[in-house]
Write a protein that holds these residues in place. Structure first.
Motif, PDB file in Angstrom:
ATOM      1  N   GLN A  99      -7.891 -11.657  -1.963  1.00  0.00           N
ATOM      2  CA  GLN A  99      -6.551 -12.046  -2.416  1.00  0.00           C
ATOM      3  C   GLN A  99      -5.452 -11.570  -1.469  1.00  0.00           C
ATOM      4  N   ASP A 100      -5.479 -10.303  -1.094  1.00  0.00           N
ATOM      5  CA  ASP A 100      -4.403  -9.733  -0.265  1.00  0.00           C
ATOM      6  C   ASP A 100      -5.028  -8.847   0.809  1.00  0.00           C
ATOM      7  N   PHE A 101      -5.283  -9.439   1.976  1.00  0.00           N
ATOM      8  CA  PHE A 101      -5.996  -8.732   3.035  1.00  0.00           C
ATOM      9  C   PHE A 101      -5.223  -7.522   3.537  1.00  0.00           C
ATOM     10  N   LEU A 102      -3.911  -7.632   3.690  1.00  0.00           N
ATOM     11  CA  LEU A 102      -3.125  -6.510   4.226  1.00  0.00           C
ATOM     12  C   LEU A 102      -3.151  -5.303   3.298  1.00  0.00           C
ATOM     13  N   LYS A 103      -3.081  -5.552   2.002  1.00  0.00           N
ATOM     14  CA  LYS A 103      -3.141  -4.452   1.037  1.00  0.00           C
ATOM     15  C   LYS A 103      -4.523  -3.793   1.073  1.00  0.00           C
ATOM     16  N   TRP A 104      -5.564  -4.632   1.184  1.00  0.00           N
ATOM     17  CA  TRP A 104      -6.920  -4.109   1.279  1.00  0.00           C
ATOM     18  C   TRP A 104      -7.076  -3.256   2.527  1.00  0.00           C
ATOM     19  N   ARG A 105      -6.551  -3.729   3.664  1.00  0.00           N
ATOM     20  CA  ARG A 105      -6.656  -2.993   4.921  1.00  0.00           C
ATOM     21  C   ARG A 105      -5.911  -1.661   4.851  1.00  0.00           C
ATOM     22  N   LYS A 106      -4.752  -1.680   4.186  1.00  0.00           N
ATOM     23  CA  LYS A 106      -3.982  -0.439   4.028  1.00  0.00           C
ATOM     24  C   LYS A 106      -4.778   0.590   3.220  1.00  0.00           C
ATOM     25  N   LYS A 107      -5.457   0.130   2.162  1.00  0.00           N
ATOM     26  CA  LYS A 107      -6.270   1.038   1.358  1.00  0.00           C
ATOM     27  C   LYS A 107      -7.445   1.582   2.171  1.00  0.00           C
ATOM     28  N   GLN A 108      -8.047   0.719   3.003  1.00  0.00           N
ATOM     29  CA  GLN A 108      -9.151   1.157   3.848  1.00  0.00           C
ATOM     30  C   GLN A 108      -8.697   2.227   4.831  1.00  0.00           C
ATOM     31  N   LEU A 109      -7.558   1.998   5.477  1.00  0.00           N
ATOM     32  CA  LEU A 109      -7.045   2.977   6.434  1.00  0.00           C
ATOM     33  C   LEU A 109      -6.707   4.295   5.755  1.00  0.00           C
TER      34      LEU A 109
END
Length: 126
Positions: A99-109
């Motif tokens: 749904q929201d790749f940038l939010k997912w990436r932020k959580k991963q980082l």
């Protein structure tokens, strides 16, 4: 520029040795975490929804306001399906990635940075 190992002082050798220990320790620690994560907790059938932690009609003691009644637990079928998916972290992260790749990436980082900090703190205590 240093040309031979004999020109190194113990002060300069220390960080090299610590770096090597850190890399080995983090690998061992990650392997232990992966081994713990791969152990199945309790097998549940694919189609079956998990049961709630309290039976229907139980008073939840979550009263926030002075006026009004205490909240009471409902039947499992009365809750929405997405509520039970919230318990599975992998499903939540997969849907967030779709749904929201940038939010997912932020959580991963953020998760990776926390792990690095924990490893650094662990190694500093040794």
């Amino acid at each position: 520029m240093l040309r031979t190992i004999s020109q190194l002082t113990p002060r300069r050798v220390g960080p090299i040795i610590n770096t090597r220990c850190f890399s080995v320790a983090s690998i061992i620690r990650n392997q232990a975490q992966q081994a713990a994560a791969t152990k199945p907790a309790t097998p549940t059938p694919e189609g079956a929804a998990p049961k709630s932690s309290c039976p229907a009609g139980t008073v939840l003691n979550l009263k926030v306001f002075k006026k009004g009644d205490e909240p009471v637990a409902k039947e499992d079928s009365e809750y929405p399906d997405w509520l039970w998916d919230m318990l599975d972290q992998k499903k939540v992260m997969d849907t967030l990635q779709a749904q929201d790749f940038l939010k997912w990436r932020k959580k991963q980082l953020r998760r990776d940075n926390k792990e690095k900090i924990k490893n650094n703190n662990f190694m500093s205590k040794l």
